[in-house]
Write an enzyme that holds these catalytic residues in place. Structure first.
Site, PDB file in Angstrom:
ATOM      1  N   GLN B 306       0.939  -1.097  -6.489  1.00  0.00           N
ATOM      2  CA  GLN B 306       1.307  -1.966  -7.593  1.00  0.00           C
ATOM      3  C   GLN B 306       1.131  -3.386  -7.094  1.00  0.00           C
ATOM      4  OE1 GLN B 306       5.148  -0.306  -7.867  1.00  0.00           O
ATOM      5  NE2 GLN B 306       6.002  -1.619  -6.298  1.00  0.00           N
ATOM      6  N   ASP B 377       4.950   5.310  -2.536  1.00  0.00           N
ATOM      7  CA  ASP B 377       5.946   4.840  -3.483  1.00  0.00           C
ATOM      8  C   ASP B 377       5.590   5.303  -4.891  1.00  0.00           C
ATOM      9  OD1 ASP B 377       8.271   2.880  -3.620  1.00  0.00           O
ATOM     10  OD2 ASP B 377       6.950   2.039  -5.165  1.00  0.00           O
ATOM     11  N   GLU B 406       7.356   9.875  -2.568  1.00  0.00           N
ATOM     12  CA  GLU B 406       8.650   9.364  -3.014  1.00  0.00           C
ATOM     13  C   GLU B 406       8.724   9.478  -4.534  1.00  0.00           C
ATOM     14  OE1 GLU B 406      11.457   5.910  -4.251  1.00  0.00           O
ATOM     15  OE2 GLU B 406       9.302   6.037  -4.598  1.00  0.00           O
ATOM     16  N   TYR B 520      16.186  -7.591  -1.817  1.00  0.00           N
ATOM     17  CA  TYR B 520      16.020  -8.921  -2.412  1.00  0.00           C
ATOM     18  C   TYR B 520      16.471 -10.068  -1.522  1.00  0.00           C
ATOM     19  CZ  TYR B 520      15.944  -5.592  -6.224  1.00  0.00           C
ATOM     20  OH  TYR B 520      15.665  -4.509  -6.993  1.00  0.00           O
TER      21      TYR B 520
END
Lengths: 658, 658
Positions: B306, B377, B406, B520
């Site tokens: 992504q 992922d 995953e 984050y």
């Protein structure tokens, strides 16, 4: 590189046997349930349909598959034609449903929906391109409304008429199909259900010592038809060889008047397409077929692919037989047993193609004579590939032909014959006498994977099988085995009149051969002797009156607390039928027990009484709660066949016992 | 017409999944048991062998299949190479064995054997034609002796040297092969077994507030290696986008110093083949790889397909993304959730071939850098066909590459990814806390059909999954989940240091997100704080010492009479190992129960005492009889890992407790 846009996967289809190599079997008119896992990557909504080809058709049709949870989809396909169907589940991403579901979530989350409605309008415009006529106009109109993005546009997203129109023009560009075309054969009902009666035509004479004929058998057919049988199975009617002919009791020397075994086929009068002169002519055969038809009896012919040493094939095609090093032909044997009156054919011989072609001609000959049912003798001693080919050829010529495999051999060999195309199979039923082994046997037959392609035909006796249970148990044993055979599966058969006359004398201790077996000598039966004819008539009547006994589904066994008392239900929710059969397996004494019924599973309201109507004795009992007490004296009747009548209509109690 | 002489049928092969379309998985060195039904018509003796192709080889080899009863045959194939094998069971009629068996029966029945011995001599002569050299001479000689028909000829029939010679030259003319070529992939051991440790490299710094680097991580690797982990899994190390960057706690506005989510891949410094500048250079990565290798750690890379809005692909290949009707690119979303910092790739876009080719180049780039393990992922949001293709391409380039999927999604989607080629899969383990659901989950994973192609990797926590059980159960909960994960399956992993430091604070009530999640923001961990490091070290040591914990077979659950006490054995009869693991699932209090052991099944002599050696506490107990009493106080230790040592050598009692 694969076709990357094929996002939908279809797998784990049922029914499927042997990765689709084995053809599944059903009956014309059956609704076949097909299920498959259908899913795509991501969280797209997926839609599915079952594509199918009708027998002999080249255009695919389809029925929708409905989601039943956990990515599984289900369709029901009604097999209204006879023959082989092809079926393939197919799935695709339902972009419109996915969009609508996402829109709904976004609306709940309070998102701005402008871009989403524009995306929806695009989907509608694309569908309009696939649509025609009025639908195209309507879809364009709706797309415009949606683009305006006002309340009307949002309401439109949920409008059923829009969903219906969109469902008519799905985007199939990412469609995925199951990679195997599966096949199901729809046969006629007789392939599953029938009451068979086996006869030696030569015994059906009124004059002792005189060879019976096809016409003397035809005369006495009402005796058989009146008992309610569906199929009249004739042991071989072809000329019998003289060389190596067996005498009474399977002795190796026959006297001049001994008729020989009907399975030693072929002589001066011809082979497999000829009729034994002493039985009559081809016209007599046709007369027998006609008479049987008038009485509602179908004739089944014995298809026994072996030859007497006098069979015309022996002289014309010696290459079709197995030879010893000294050049002589080998007789049939299963060491140490030898069958001097029979030469087996060698299906894998160098000339196999000519042999197979000839045998197909034999089969087509009898199909041409109107025979539609063949009981195949010892199919397990011929190659599976032969049967697969022959049965397919026969079905191509005549789709309603039915084949019964007479193979009493290892389970996997029997199953393979069913896979090769046989409609039905004999089973080990004759030797299953205990309650647990009977339940295990029937559960394996009717609930195991083989139920998809193999159908049982239950025989308490045959000319080769007089079980120890029948030899020692007397009339109660015969009665119990009759009820079991006739109510445990949709097809059953008896070898008569030995069966209804309770013939129980064996050739020797420990042998399952009959004393004075009809296989080797003429017999005359006293059909007026008091036997089981009334019971057989009643049982066959019950079978005809109850759809649940004409299928192989809906069987469940129930505890009785007594190993000698077997209880089971036959149930057809569609027909609103529930039968409880209880059989005393002990022919020597009365047995009693408490039959436990799972009322909830059987659809009986637990708190109300229900009527048990014994269809054999016509007696009626009222039970309440999860079961009832049963006592069966075999000297009176070893079985109950209860019609269970729960109270269905509270407001009409007066006909509650209807 | 079929090939009529092919008399032998082969069916019902195990292992086989999806009719052979799914490749079965094993590990190099495994002995794979293959079974098949093999039979012919008639009563011929049948012989069978398993034919196979080694990876990349064109010549078929074979191992014999032995009959195990009921027409079933079995072979063991040792997979000594890595890669994909093809295997096909094949059978044929063993004419010599059939002849010998018949001869034996005829001899017992007192038949004249002259013709039979002549037939045998013919078989020998035919075999001699197929043979060469000395065998031909010998077979001709034996045939002559047999033809003489004397006692010597008969004795010869049973001679082992004749049987051996005949077995070398069988008549395969009626051979039948299974119609599907089945496939098994032999991977390297790490595909099945490993202890994983997941890190955010940027947190591995000694200076609070300072961005960690690949080199600062490399420095601290001994901390991880010393605990006995096998795999170091790095969350993405690529440049992180600025557009849409998330702030602490997944807020939608990031401050200037917020590092953003490592899964928002791509920025000015490059995309999927680049390294985030703050983490270091390519040389630093190579140094990390080297250091890990020195410490016995393999590096697993995150393969997350992504892009951030700043990824070079967005400008270079806008056609690879999904667009809104207004031309803007759609961000990732799972309505109502939106991921503004991520653009998903459209794997089914018009330019999919170029996209797939590019992504293959990315994967091959990292393989070129020495990476052999990829944790993928969200593979379930990309087409299955893509993974099937990509993984096959990767394996072709480098057979020892391992892929972990995953995908926390629906069971059939997870299984399909395994079928597409993933070596391992995450499971629902994290959410299975009760004894019954744990047993059911593991039984389905390790004993169900999916065990043929899907291997579990059990994670008590991940950066996305801080379960309610861990949030509330404190240190005993972490310890219990560690023992379960490490001993229920061969692969397990933890997200550290959060795991060993028992980090249990959630972002919000009802959330499984961590408070101050590393996803984050930068975190600094105090690795010297007292945590579960000693327990982890001990458990990983036990895993390395016991072969039974390095495979996914040999797991059985046992009753304890207490739902909060889970007991199971791990057993390897080959390695002579038996472990009993007992875990107190209640982190809040002591539990006790009586563990019932099926001594017979476990190979423990029922009448003798056996030693229970707790490998966690080093305590030893003596049990006798079918089980023992266990009490576990979670404040001390919530689990036992017993090595069970039955008395094996009566004559050497002195080292009985060895």
């Amino acid at each position: 590189m694969p076709e990357g846009w094929r996002r939908v996967v279809v797998e784990s289809v049922t029914p499927e046997v042997d990765g689709g190599r084995t053809v599944v079997k059903r009956i014309r008119g059956d609704r076949m349930v097909v299920e498959a896992d259908v899913f795509a990557d991501g969280h797209d909504v997926v839609a599915a349909e079952l594509r199918f080809l009708r027998p002999g058709q080249g255009d695919w049709e389809s029925v929708p598959m409905e989601p039943v949870g956990n990515d599984r989809f289900r369709a029901e396909l009604t097999l209204d034609a006879m023959g082989q169907y092809t079926y393939v589940p197919v799935g695709w991403c339902d972009t419109f449903a996915t969009w609508r579901e996402d829109l709904h979530k976004r609306r709940l989350a309070g998102h701005d929906l402008t871009a989403d409605l524009a995306a929806g309008a695009l989907l509608l415009t694309e569908a309009a391109r696939r649509a025609g006529g009025r639908d195209r106009t309507r879809l364009h109109g709706w797309a415009a409304a949606m683009l305006r993005g006002d309340f009307e546009g949002q309401a439109l997203a949920d409008a059923p008429e829009l969903a219906a129109a969109m469902a008519r023009y799905p985007d199939r560009s990412q469609e995925g199909a199951y990679p195997v075309a599966l096949r199901v054969l729809a046969e006629r009902p007789r392939a599953r259900c029938g009451a068979w009666y086996e006869v030696f035509p030569r015994s059906w004479t009124r004059e002792p010592g005189r060879h019976g004929t096809l016409l003397s058998l035809a005369e006495r057919l009402p005796y058989i038809a009146d008992m309610g049988f569906d199929v009249l199975y004739l042991t071989p009617i072809h000329p019998i060889g003289a060389t190596g002919r067996k005498g009474p009791g399977n002795t190796i020397t026959a006297g001049p008047d001994d008729p020989g075994s009907p399975w030693a086929i072929g002589g001066g009068a011809g082979g497999h397409t000829a009729i034994h002169p002493e039985l009559g002519s081809r016209d007599d055969f046709r007369a027998l077929m006609r008479r049987a038809g008038e009485l509602g009896l179908e004739v089944a012919m014995d298809f026994a692919l072996q030859c007497s040493p006098d069979h015309p094939y022996v002289a014309q095609h010696p290459e079709w037989f197995r030879h010893r090093p000294d050049g002589t032909i080998r007789c049939a044997e299963n060491p140490p047993k030898r069958y001097e009156d029979i030469y087996p054919l060698d299906f894998a011989c160098a000339g196999w193609e000519a042999l197979w072609t000839e045998l197909r001609a034999v089969l087509l000959h009898w199909i041409g004579e109107g025979v539609r049912i063949f009981r195949v003798d010892n199919p397990h001693t011929k190659p599976f590939a032969f049967w697969e080919w022959l049965i397919a050829e026969a079905r191509a010529a005549c789709p309603d032909v039915v084949f019964l495999a007479e193979a009493f051999t290892r389970p996997k060999v029997m199953r393979r014959l069913a896979k090769a195309g046989f409609s039905q199979s004999y089973t080990y039923f004759a030797w299953r006498n205990g309650s647990q082994e009977l339940a295990a046997h029937m559960t394996e037959l009717l609930r195991g994977e083989s139920a998809e392609y193999m159908r049982p035909n239950l025989w308490p006796n045959t000319p080769d099988i007089l079980t120890g249970y029948l030899q020692t148990g007397g009339r109660p044993a015969f009665a119990a085995r009759l009820v079991l055979a006739a109510t445990l599966a949709a097809s059953y058969g008896v070898y008569g009149p030995a069966f209804e006359l309770c013939e129980a004398e064996a050739a020797a201790p420990g042998s399952e051969e009959y004393l004075d077996s009809e296989k080797y000598q003429l017999r005359v039966w006293d059909l007026s002797a008091p036997g089981l004819q009334p019971l057989i008539t009643r049982v066959n009547r019950i079978r005809r009156d109850h759809a649940c006994l004409q299928v192989n589904t809906g069987l469940a066994f129930h505890p009785t607390g007594n190993d000698r008392l077997l209880a089971y239900t036959r149930r057809s929710p569609e027909a609103g039928e529930l039968l409880l059969v209880v059989v005393n397996l002990n022919p020597f004494g009365a047995e009693q027990g408490w039959v436990e019924l799972p009322l909830g599973e059987l659809g009986i309201p637990p708190e109300e009484p229900y009527q048990m109507h014994d269809l054999l004795s016509d007696a009626r009992y009222i039970w309440q709660g999860p079961g009832g007490y049963v006592a069966l004296d075999p000297r009176v009747m070893p079985a109950h066949i209860f019609r269970v009548r729960p109270r269905l209509r509270r407001e009409r109690d007066f006909d509650y016992y209807g």
